[in-house]
Structures are given as C-alpha cells and as structure tokens.
Design a protein around this motif. Structure first.
Motif, PDB file in Angstrom:
ATOM      1  N   ILE A  15     -10.527   1.848  25.996  1.00 13.75           N
ATOM      2  CA  ILE A  15      -9.661   2.904  26.964  1.00 13.75           C
ATOM      3  C   ILE A  15      -9.865   2.576  28.119  1.00 13.75           C
ATOM      4  N   ALA A  16     -11.120   1.939  28.578  1.00 11.59           N
ATOM      5  CA  ALA A  16     -11.552   1.803  29.993  1.00 11.59           C
ATOM      6  C   ALA A  16     -10.900   0.617  30.421  1.00 11.59           C
ATOM      7  N   SER A  17     -10.724  -0.438  29.290  1.00 13.93           N
ATOM      8  CA  SER A  17     -10.027  -1.684  29.804  1.00 13.93           C
ATOM      9  C   SER A  17      -8.456  -1.594  30.073  1.00 13.93           C
ATOM     10  N   PRO A  72     -13.545  -3.698  34.892  1.00 11.67           N
ATOM     11  CA  PRO A  72     -14.220  -2.992  33.577  1.00 11.67           C
ATOM     12  C   PRO A  72     -13.439  -3.718  32.409  1.00 11.67           C
ATOM     13  N   ASP A  73     -12.063  -4.133  32.993  1.00 14.27           N
ATOM     14  CA  ASP A  73     -11.250  -4.850  31.828  1.00 14.27           C
ATOM     15  C   ASP A  73     -12.006  -6.139  31.413  1.00 14.27           C
ATOM     16  N   ARG A  74     -12.181  -6.904  32.558  1.00 12.93           N
ATOM     17  CA  ARG A  74     -12.734  -8.200  32.367  1.00 12.93           C
ATOM     18  C   ARG A  74     -14.176  -8.092  31.725  1.00 12.93           C
ATOM     19  N   ALA A 103     -16.165  -7.741  23.978  1.00 15.33           N
ATOM     20  CA  ALA A 103     -15.541  -7.736  22.716  1.00 15.33           C
ATOM     21  C   ALA A 103     -15.314  -9.331  22.171  1.00 15.33           C
ATOM     22  N   VAL A 104     -14.816 -10.202  23.060  1.00 15.20           N
ATOM     23  CA  VAL A 104     -14.921 -11.565  22.659  1.00 15.20           C
ATOM     24  C   VAL A 104     -16.306 -12.013  22.132  1.00 15.20           C
ATOM     25  N   SER A 105     -17.437 -11.855  22.952  1.00 12.07           N
ATOM     26  CA  SER A 105     -18.500 -12.209  22.593  1.00 12.07           C
ATOM     27  C   SER A 105     -19.078 -11.483  21.072  1.00 12.07           C
ATOM     28  N   VAL A 117     -13.307  -5.673  17.692  1.00 15.52           N
ATOM     29  CA  VAL A 117     -11.922  -5.381  17.242  1.00 15.52           C
ATOM     30  C   VAL A 117     -11.572  -4.275  17.607  1.00 15.52           C
ATOM     31  N   MET A 118     -12.126  -2.984  17.601  1.00 16.48           N
ATOM     32  CA  MET A 118     -11.909  -1.767  17.894  1.00 16.48           C
ATOM     33  C   MET A 118     -11.506  -1.840  19.428  1.00 16.48           C
ATOM     34  N   ALA A 119     -12.243  -2.424  20.141  1.00 14.35           N
ATOM     35  CA  ALA A 119     -11.796  -2.424  21.828  1.00 14.35           C
ATOM     36  C   ALA A 119     -10.565  -3.238  21.981  1.00 14.35           C
TER      37      ALA A 119
END
Length: 306
Positions: free
Chosen positions: A118-120, A128-130, A136-138, A187-189
């Motif tokens: 949501i924040a992203s 915040p998105d970056r 998430a990728v990590s 994955v959820m993010a």
C-alpha cells in the motif's frame, strides 16, 4: 452459493482419485527397497522377503493399488514402515506444529506485505516505493535455507535471544516463521502494489477525492476493498504453499512438523507416510481454493457464482 459449494465438494472426489493414482505410481518409482530399509542392513534375504510380504510389497502393483485405495476410502492409511505406528497417528502428531507455524508466518507476512504494498502504491516512484520493492525483490530472491541459517547465526548463536530448535514456547516460532514468511511477504507486497496502482486510477476514486473525502478514507475504504480480490487469491495459494512447502524450513530448524516427517519418510522409503501426506497437501489446496472463491462474494457482493 449453496449449489456452488455442493458442486465444488463433489468435485473433490475425482480430483483426489487422480492424485491418489499419481502418488501411488510415483512412490513406487522411487529407487531403493523399503523392505530392505525396514529390515535393516544386517538382515538376510529370508528376513527381507518376510518383511516384504508383511508390507504387501510382494503383490502385483494393481493389487497393491486396489488395497491402498480401499483402505484409504475407509480412512485407513496403513502403518508406517519406519515406526510401525498408524499413519494417521503420525500425521496427527505433526499437523498442529506445522499449522501453527504456517499461521504465524502468514499473519506477519500479510500485515507487513500489505503495508509495504500500500505504501509503495500511494507513494509510487518515490523513495518508499523504491525501498519497499527493493525489500520485496530481496525477500523473493534470498533462499529460505540461507535466510534461516543467517537468522540463527545472528539471533541464536551471536545474541542468544531466541532458541535454535522448537521448544514449545512462542519464542521458538519467531525465527522459523520469519524464514517461512519472508517470500510470502515479498509476493504480497508486489501483488498489493500492482492491485492498488490499478484501483487508484479508477473513476470512483477520483469522485471520492473530488467530494473532499479524506485521503486516508479513500485508501482504506474505497481502494482497499476493491483491490483485495487478486490479493486474496494470492493469499489462499500462498497459505497452501506454506502448509505443504515448509519442508526446507522445518529441516533447517529441526521443526517437528509435516515437512520434516515427509523428508524422513522419503529417505526411508516409507510409502504409506508419503502417500498420505501428498494426499493431505492436495486436499488442503483444494479446500483453500474453495474458501478463496467464497471470500470473493464476501469482499464484492456483486460477484455471483453460477
């Protein structure tokens, strides 16, 4: 809705039958002789033959399958060739530790993952998105066994804050649940972000903002509910994955759950345990998918099953 539930429940039977056939054939293709393993390395051929006859492995494969399916239809999954205990008893003792570990992992993964997503979405293309997508990728890229060993080294060995293996307390759930839920949170993010970005551009969101609705209510009331359907689908699949895919984490933390039981069963060619666990995991996925379909109507009343 009732007709839909009845049809889906009746659809369980052919699906489980197909899974039972595939599992039966698969376990009998595994290399190694379970009778030899059960008899011990020092047993002679006569003893091995006696054990093979006792396990029913000396019969033709079709007869073995008919016997397995008939007993399974009556709720009897046989005896474990490793422990000589009923398979249902073995699984019942290991089910709850895996279930509680899965629930703990899913709770924090959903909360953290949705918050990041949501924040992203709200601060898209900003820091915040970056930061959120980097985490998430990590989380997706880092192997579970490596993350588990890293967490044990830091919080158990170096700091001494948390136990390495399960001791029945809530502290023993922290490290395994973090390890198991990391990929799910990632994955959820990503799913939440993608769903929210799409909903934020809908007409009803612009209308709510034009009416002067506070941004917090726009996000939590108007956007969240409409963005939940793809997220709920992913949540259901991930919950089933956690129940059946906790094998690596349970081995790393020596957790007394179904994953560890399955690893031991495969190493000892314990056919009854392997067959029963795979059928249980398949049934869990089917039931979870059914619950997810029902939740669609709860989230969005305009959806009707036909």
């Amino acid at each position: 809705m009732l007709n839909f539930l009845v049809k889906r429940l009746l659809g369980l039977l052919p699906t489980l039958f197909i899974v039972a056939v595939l599992v039966f054939l698969f376990v009998h293709l595994l290399p190694g002789d379970p009778a030899r393993l059960a008899a011990g390395p020092e047993a002679d051929e006569a003893t091995v033959a006696l054990v093979r006859s006792d396990l029913g492995l000396d019969r033709p494969l079709p007869q073995q399958f008919v016997r397995f399916f008939w007993r399974m239809a009556h709720g009897d999954f046989g005896m474990s060739t490793r422990s000589k205990r009923p398979v249902s008893q073995e699984i019942a003792e290991r089910f709850m530790p895996t279930l509680w570990l899965t629930i703990a992992s899913m709770v924090w993964a959903v909360v953290i993952g949705m918050a990041i997503g949501i924040a992203s979405a709200v601060w898209r293309n900003r820091w915040p998105d970056r930061l959120g997508m980097t985490l998430a990728v990590s989380g997706i890229s880092f192997p579970a066994f490596a993350l588990g060993m890293l967490l044990m080294e830091i919080f158990s060995v170096q700091l001494g804050w948390l136990p390495i293996v399960g001791d029945g307390s809530w502290r023993s759930y922290v490290l395994p649940s973090l390890t198991l839920g990391a990929a799910v949170a990632a994955v959820m993010a990503r799913f939440t972000r993608a769903s929210f970005v799409e909903v934020l551009h809908e007409d009803f969101v612009r209308t709510a903002r034009a009416k002067g609705v506070p941004e917090r209510l726009v996000i939590l009331k108007h956007c969240l509910r409409n963005a939940l359907i793809p997220v709920v689908t992913m949540m259901g699949l991930q919950f089933g994955f956690l129940l059946g895919g906790s094998i690596v984490v349970e081995v790393v933390f020596n957790w007394p759950g179904l994953g560890r039981l399955l690893v031991d069963a495969v190493s000892m060619r314990d056919y009854p345990i392997i067959q029963a666990e795979v059928l249980l995991f398949s049934l869990e996925f089917i039931i979870i998918n059914l619950i997810v379909d029902v939740l669609y109507a709860v989230i969005n009343p305009t959806i009707r099953f036909k």
